[in-house]
Motif scaffolding. Structure first.
Motif, PDB file in Angstrom:
ATOM      1  N   GLY A  69       0.810  -1.213   0.000  1.00 38.00           N
ATOM      2  CA  GLY A  69       0.000   0.000   0.000  1.00 38.00           C
ATOM      3  C   GLY A  69       0.844   1.265   0.000  1.00 38.00           C
ATOM      4  N   TYR A  70       2.175   1.101   0.197  1.00 40.63           N
ATOM      5  CA  TYR A  70       3.069   2.262   0.271  1.00 40.63           C
ATOM      6  C   TYR A  70       3.449   2.780  -1.105  1.00 40.63           C
ATOM      7  CZ  TYR A  70       6.257  -1.560  -0.626  1.00 40.63           C
ATOM      8  OH  TYR A  70       6.853  -2.664  -1.180  1.00 40.63           O
ATOM      9  N   GLU A  71       3.089   2.036  -2.155  1.00 40.08           N
ATOM     10  CA  GLU A  71       3.542   2.418  -3.497  1.00 40.08           C
ATOM     11  C   GLU A  71       2.858   3.690  -4.015  1.00 40.08           C
ATOM     12  OE1 GLU A  71       4.371  -1.464  -6.013  1.00 40.08           O
ATOM     13  OE2 GLU A  71       2.750  -1.777  -4.609  1.00 40.08           O
ATOM     14  N   ARG A  72       1.518   3.713  -3.915  1.00 43.02           N
ATOM     15  CA  ARG A  72       0.763   4.890  -4.347  1.00 43.02           C
ATOM     16  C   ARG A  72      -0.348   5.103  -3.342  1.00 43.02           C
ATOM     17  NH1 ARG A  72      -1.588   4.081 -10.055  1.00 43.02           N
ATOM     18  NH2 ARG A  72      -0.727   1.996  -9.871  1.00 43.02           N
ATOM     19  N   PHE A  73      -0.417   6.287  -2.763  1.00 42.35           N
ATOM     20  CA  PHE A  73      -1.458   6.551  -1.772  1.00 42.35           C
ATOM     21  C   PHE A  73      -1.661   8.054  -1.627  1.00 42.35           C
ATOM     22  CE2 PHE A  73       1.370   8.129   1.491  1.00 42.35           C
ATOM     23  CZ  PHE A  73       2.567   7.513   1.193  1.00 42.35           C
ATOM     24  N   PHE A  74      -2.719   8.417  -0.960  1.00 38.39           N
ATOM     25  CA  PHE A  74      -2.938   9.835  -0.652  1.00 38.39           C
ATOM     26  C   PHE A  74      -3.673   9.912   0.685  1.00 38.39           C
ATOM     27  CE2 PHE A  74      -7.511  10.420  -1.141  1.00 38.39           C
ATOM     28  CZ  PHE A  74      -7.878   9.279  -1.828  1.00 38.39           C
ATOM     29  N   THR A  75      -3.580  11.062   1.327  1.00 42.90           N
ATOM     30  CA  THR A  75      -4.298  11.258   2.592  1.00 42.90           C
ATOM     31  C   THR A  75      -5.427  12.256   2.350  1.00 42.90           C
ATOM     32  OG1 THR A  75      -2.242  10.853   3.757  1.00 42.90           O
ATOM     33  CG2 THR A  75      -4.012  11.854   5.036  1.00 42.90           C
ATOM     34  N   ASP A  76      -6.633  11.842   2.692  1.00 41.38           N
ATOM     35  CA  ASP A  76      -7.787  12.724   2.535  1.00 41.38           C
ATOM     36  C   ASP A  76      -7.707  13.822   3.591  1.00 41.38           C
ATOM     37  OD1 ASP A  76     -10.383  13.559   1.593  1.00 41.38           O
ATOM     38  OD2 ASP A  76     -11.176  12.727   3.455  1.00 41.38           O
ATOM     39  N   LYS A  77      -7.729  15.079   3.129  1.00 40.40           N
ATOM     40  CA  LYS A  77      -7.509  16.201   4.053  1.00 40.40           C
ATOM     41  C   LYS A  77      -8.616  16.305   5.105  1.00 40.40           C
ATOM     42  CE  LYS A  77      -4.525  18.978   1.194  1.00 40.40           C
ATOM     43  NZ  LYS A  77      -4.627  19.490  -0.161  1.00 40.40           N
ATOM     44  N   LYS A  78      -9.864  16.074   4.682  1.00 41.42           N
ATOM     45  CA  LYS A  78     -10.995  16.220   5.606  1.00 41.42           C
ATOM     46  C   LYS A  78     -10.958  15.191   6.734  1.00 41.42           C
ATOM     47  CE  LYS A  78     -14.847  18.257   3.124  1.00 41.42           C
ATOM     48  NZ  LYS A  78     -15.933  17.841   2.253  1.00 41.42           N
ATOM     49  N   SER A  79     -10.861  13.914   6.349  1.00 37.78           N
ATOM     50  CA  SER A  79     -10.952  12.852   7.349  1.00 37.78           C
ATOM     51  C   SER A  79      -9.598  12.471   7.926  1.00 37.78           C
ATOM     52  CB  SER A  79     -11.602  11.616   6.730  1.00 37.78           C
ATOM     53  OG  SER A  79     -10.788  11.134   5.675  1.00 37.78           O
ATOM     54  N   GLY A  80      -8.509  12.850   7.235  1.00 39.88           N
ATOM     55  CA  GLY A  80      -7.171  12.472   7.695  1.00 39.88           C
ATOM     56  C   GLY A  80      -6.845  11.017   7.404  1.00 39.88           C
ATOM     57  N   ARG A  81      -7.751  10.331   6.708  1.00 34.61           N
ATOM     58  CA  ARG A  81      -7.522   8.910   6.416  1.00 34.61           C
ATOM     59  C   ARG A  81      -6.647   8.744   5.175  1.00 34.61           C
ATOM     60  NH1 ARG A  81     -13.211   6.256   5.878  1.00 34.61           N
ATOM     61  NH2 ARG A  81     -12.035   4.330   5.574  1.00 34.61           N
ATOM     62  N   THR A  82      -5.838   7.685   5.175  1.00 36.09           N
ATOM     63  CA  THR A  82      -4.957   7.418   4.035  1.00 36.09           C
ATOM     64  C   THR A  82      -5.538   6.278   3.190  1.00 36.09           C
ATOM     65  OG1 THR A  82      -3.023   8.193   5.233  1.00 36.09           O
ATOM     66  CG2 THR A  82      -2.609   6.724   3.396  1.00 36.09           C
ATOM     67  N   PHE A  83      -5.513   6.478   1.892  1.00 32.70           N
ATOM     68  CA  PHE A  83      -6.022   5.452   0.972  1.00 32.70           C
ATOM     69  C   PHE A  83      -4.928   5.095  -0.030  1.00 32.70           C
ATOM     70  CE2 PHE A  83      -9.559   7.993   2.441  1.00 32.70           C
ATOM     71  CZ  PHE A  83     -10.469   7.028   2.864  1.00 32.70           C
ATOM     72  N   HIS A  84      -4.754   3.790  -0.280  1.00 29.70           N
ATOM     73  CA  HIS A  84      -3.748   3.365  -1.267  1.00 29.70           C
ATOM     74  C   HIS A  84      -4.430   2.817  -2.514  1.00 29.70           C
ATOM     75  CE1 HIS A  84      -4.553  -0.786  -0.268  1.00 29.70           C
ATOM     76  NE2 HIS A  84      -4.485  -0.463   1.012  1.00 29.70           N
ATOM     77  N   HIS A  85      -3.608   2.459  -3.513  1.00 25.38           N
ATOM     78  CA  HIS A  85      -4.130   2.149  -4.849  1.00 25.38           C
ATOM     79  C   HIS A  85      -4.612   0.716  -5.045  1.00 25.38           C
ATOM     80  CE1 HIS A  85      -0.240   0.313  -5.143  1.00 25.38           C
ATOM     81  NE2 HIS A  85      -0.504  -0.146  -6.332  1.00 25.38           N
ATOM     82  N   ILE A  86      -4.414  -0.159  -4.048  1.00 28.25           N
ATOM     83  CA  ILE A  86      -4.870  -1.540  -4.255  1.00 28.25           C
ATOM     84  C   ILE A  86      -6.316  -1.648  -3.765  1.00 28.25           C
ATOM     85  CG2 ILE A  86      -4.390  -3.990  -3.894  1.00 28.25           C
ATOM     86  CD1 ILE A  86      -1.486  -3.133  -3.209  1.00 28.25           C
ATOM     87  N   MET A  87      -7.219  -1.670  -4.737  1.00 22.31           N
ATOM     88  CA  MET A  87      -8.650  -1.614  -4.429  1.00 22.31           C
ATOM     89  C   MET A  87      -9.217  -3.006  -4.159  1.00 22.31           C
ATOM     90  SD  MET A  87     -10.030   1.429  -4.759  1.00 22.31           S
ATOM     91  CE  MET A  87      -8.806   2.622  -4.298  1.00 22.31           C
ATOM     92  N   ASP A  88     -10.136  -3.054  -3.202  1.00 18.61           N
ATOM     93  CA  ASP A  88     -10.889  -4.284  -2.969  1.00 18.61           C
ATOM     94  C   ASP A  88     -12.138  -4.205  -3.849  1.00 18.61           C
ATOM     95  OD1 ASP A  88     -12.556  -6.295  -2.068  1.00 18.61           O
ATOM     96  OD2 ASP A  88     -11.940  -6.079   0.029  1.00 18.61           O
ATOM     97  N   PRO A  89     -12.245  -5.090  -4.861  1.00 16.02           N
ATOM     98  CA  PRO A  89     -13.372  -4.993  -5.794  1.00 16.02           C
ATOM     99  C   PRO A  89     -14.727  -5.116  -5.098  1.00 16.02           C
ATOM    100  CG  PRO A  89     -11.769  -6.631  -6.526  1.00 16.02           C
ATOM    101  CD  PRO A  89     -11.382  -6.234  -5.151  1.00 16.02           C
ATOM    102  N   LYS A  90     -14.744  -5.716  -3.913  1.00 16.59           N
ATOM    103  CA  LYS A  90     -16.028  -5.927  -3.223  1.00 16.59           C
ATOM    104  C   LYS A  90     -16.501  -4.695  -2.465  1.00 16.59           C
ATOM    105  CE  LYS A  90     -15.925 -10.865  -3.060  1.00 16.59           C
ATOM    106  NZ  LYS A  90     -14.550 -11.122  -3.523  1.00 16.59           N
ATOM    107  N   THR A  91     -15.561  -3.960  -1.845  1.00 19.60           N
ATOM    108  CA  THR A  91     -15.951  -2.799  -1.039  1.00 19.60           C
ATOM    109  C   THR A  91     -15.873  -1.497  -1.833  1.00 19.60           C
ATOM    110  OG1 THR A  91     -13.696  -2.406  -0.283  1.00 19.60           O
ATOM    111  CG2 THR A  91     -15.038  -3.908   1.047  1.00 19.60           C
TER     112      THR A  91
END
Lengths: 344, 139
Positions: A244-266
């Motif tokens: 998950g460290y390869e490509r990610f960003f932090t959402d400014k509003k929530s402070g949560r970090t999201f990476h590029h490996i998506m779970d197709p189910k969620t």
């Protein structure tokens, strides 16, 4: 006998020796060639040893360009882009191989790796490099387009479901690695190693006969080479990591970090408890697809999948509590400064 | 050795002179060449800057410098400071290279994908080629 001449000759000889010793040529007995290329949205290095090293490496660069033009979902003229635009196409041999492999991984991993994920990647902005958090509603709607079970494949012709588009990017680099190994073999290369944006594949052993030592990136220090999670010594294998460290960003509003490996189910970044998955296999295409699938599946499902396919691959899992799990086939060739557990 | 001393004791001065000069010249030349080799290729770390695969600059990490590379793709400013390298500035769209931090170990790299620019640390010195060194990094 003229002793002065002997002394002079000795001095000349000594001078010659001293100069030779200063510039050792370690590869003097083997021809080698190393080149690099920017392709498939990443940086690639190719190194080969053997008589035809340069010829082989040049062929490799041509093959990389050919596959990039054929498979890139970002290139409007690629076979995949045309398929996505028209909704149906007769596949080339390369795409056919890739589709069949992707379909197999999709079915065997319960959909953890899914090539129909492209609309979701686009929604999140991971496709164009400027990611942001979409609304829940958009995510839910986009998720309805996902599902490789809706693809129809008949006689080499692939037809997409309504609104669907595919991306083979998750296995294209792995496949490129396999093709490069074939080019090395055809050119009688004695040993070679490639990095396709961090996807490593080695051909034979090192020129000195020892195993290639591949360092596995520490997910907590991805840029620091002195802090590796461990090393794998191997030959004739692909070593491919998803993290998950390869490509990610932090959402400014929530402070949560999201990476590029998506779970197709969620429809969100995979959150399976694993922060890094490394697959070691002689099949680069499989290794590439499985690194993503296992990252999405999590420890338990990955281990049970491995148990039923242990002759095809081995893996190194790192959990969010920083536990390192290594499958039996890597016992003795994996080493780490940290503790690790062998899975059988 | 004794034999050499013995012979040297009864030389003909006139005959020896050209030999002594020749030997001295050879030894001095040898020393100068060795010194050059030691200074210019005998180890030390370098930052190799490559544009689209071709080496365009090689900066020693021993000297603090700042270098701006301008290609048709854009501009990057590479800084060598305190034996490490970082990307000080770049006009690329993503700016990822500027956030890659400092590198100072052999094989580490800073990559600017949009500008096809790579800064990689190389090390010519022999003490760094031990058996335990890593051949490649899996990311």
């Amino acid at each position: 006998m003229n002793t002065h001449k002997i002394i002079t000759a000795f001095a000349v000889f000594a001078l010659f020796i001293s100069l030779c010793g200063c510039t050792p040529d370690k590869t003097a007995d083997t021809e080698s060639c190393s080149k690099e290329i920017f392709a498939m949205d990443t940086y690639m290095t190719v190194t080969a040893y053997g008589e035809n090293a340069e010829k082989a490496v040049n062929e490799v660069l041509e093959e990389i360009k050919r596959l990039d033009d054929l498979l890139s979902a970002g290139n409007d003229k690629s076979e995949i882009s045309i398929l996505n635009k028209n909704g149906s196409a007769s596949l080339s041999d390369d795409s056919r191989y890739l589709y069949e492999k992707a379909d197999r991984i999709y079915r065997e991993t319960g959909g953890a790796y899914d090539i129909t994920i492209l609309p979701l990647m686009k929604l999140w902005g991971f496709q164009d490099g400027d990611p942001s958090l979409p609304t829940d509603r958009d995510i839910k709607n986009t998720c309805q387009l996902i599902g490789a079970d809706r693809l129809i494949y008949n006689d080499g012709r692939l037809t997409l479901g309504k609104g669907q588009s595919i991306d083979l990017g998750g296995i294209a680099k792995g496949y490129t690695g396999d093709r490069i190994m074939q080019i090395f073999e055809k050119n009688n290369i004695s040993s070679g190693i490639i990095s396709l944006g961090g996807n490593v594949q080695c051909f034979g052993k090192k020129p000195d006969g020892s195993l290639w030592r591949c360092g596995i990136t520490d997910p907590d220090h991805p840029e620091d080479m002195s802090k590796l999670a461990g090393t794998v010594s191997t030959s004739d294998k692909a070593v491919i990591t998803s993290g998950g460290y390869e490509r990610f960003f932090t959402d400014k509003k929530s402070g949560r970090t999201f990476h590029h490996i998506m779970d197709p189910k969620t429809g969100f970044s995979a959150d399976s408890g694993l922060i890094s998955v490394t697959i070691v296999s002689s099949d680069g295409t499989l290794a590439d697809g499985l690194s993503t699938a296992c990252f999405v599946m999590g420890q338990q499902d990955s281990v049970s999948y491995w148990r039923s396919h242990r002759d095809e691959f081995d893996m190194i899992l790192i959990t969010d509590s920083r536990k390192i799990l290594v499958t039996k086939g890597l016992e003795g060739v994996f080493s780490s400064g940290n503790d690790f557990e062998i899975i059988d | 050795m004794l034999c050499v001393v013995k012979i040297m004791k009864k030389p003909d001065i006139k005959k020896i002179k050209p030999d002594v000069i020749l030997i001295s010249v050879l030894i001095i030349t040898g020393l100068i060449i060795m010194l050059f080799v030691l200074i210019f290729s005998g180890g030390g770390r370098y930052a190799e800057i490559k544009s689209d695969g071709k080496i365009i600059e090689k900066l020693s990490l021993d000297t603090d410098t700042e270098k701006t590379i301008e290609t048709e793709l854009g501009k990057n400013t590479v800084v060598v400071e305190n034996s490490s390298v970082y990307m000080k500035d770049a006009d690329c769209p993503d700016g990822i290279c500027k956030n890659m931090g400092r590198i100072d170990k052999k094989g580490q790299s800073i990559i600017c994908l949009p500008h096809k620019l790579v800064v990689v640390i190389t090390d010519d010195s022999e003490e760094n080629t031990d058996e335990n060194s890593i051949d490649i990094i899996v990311k």
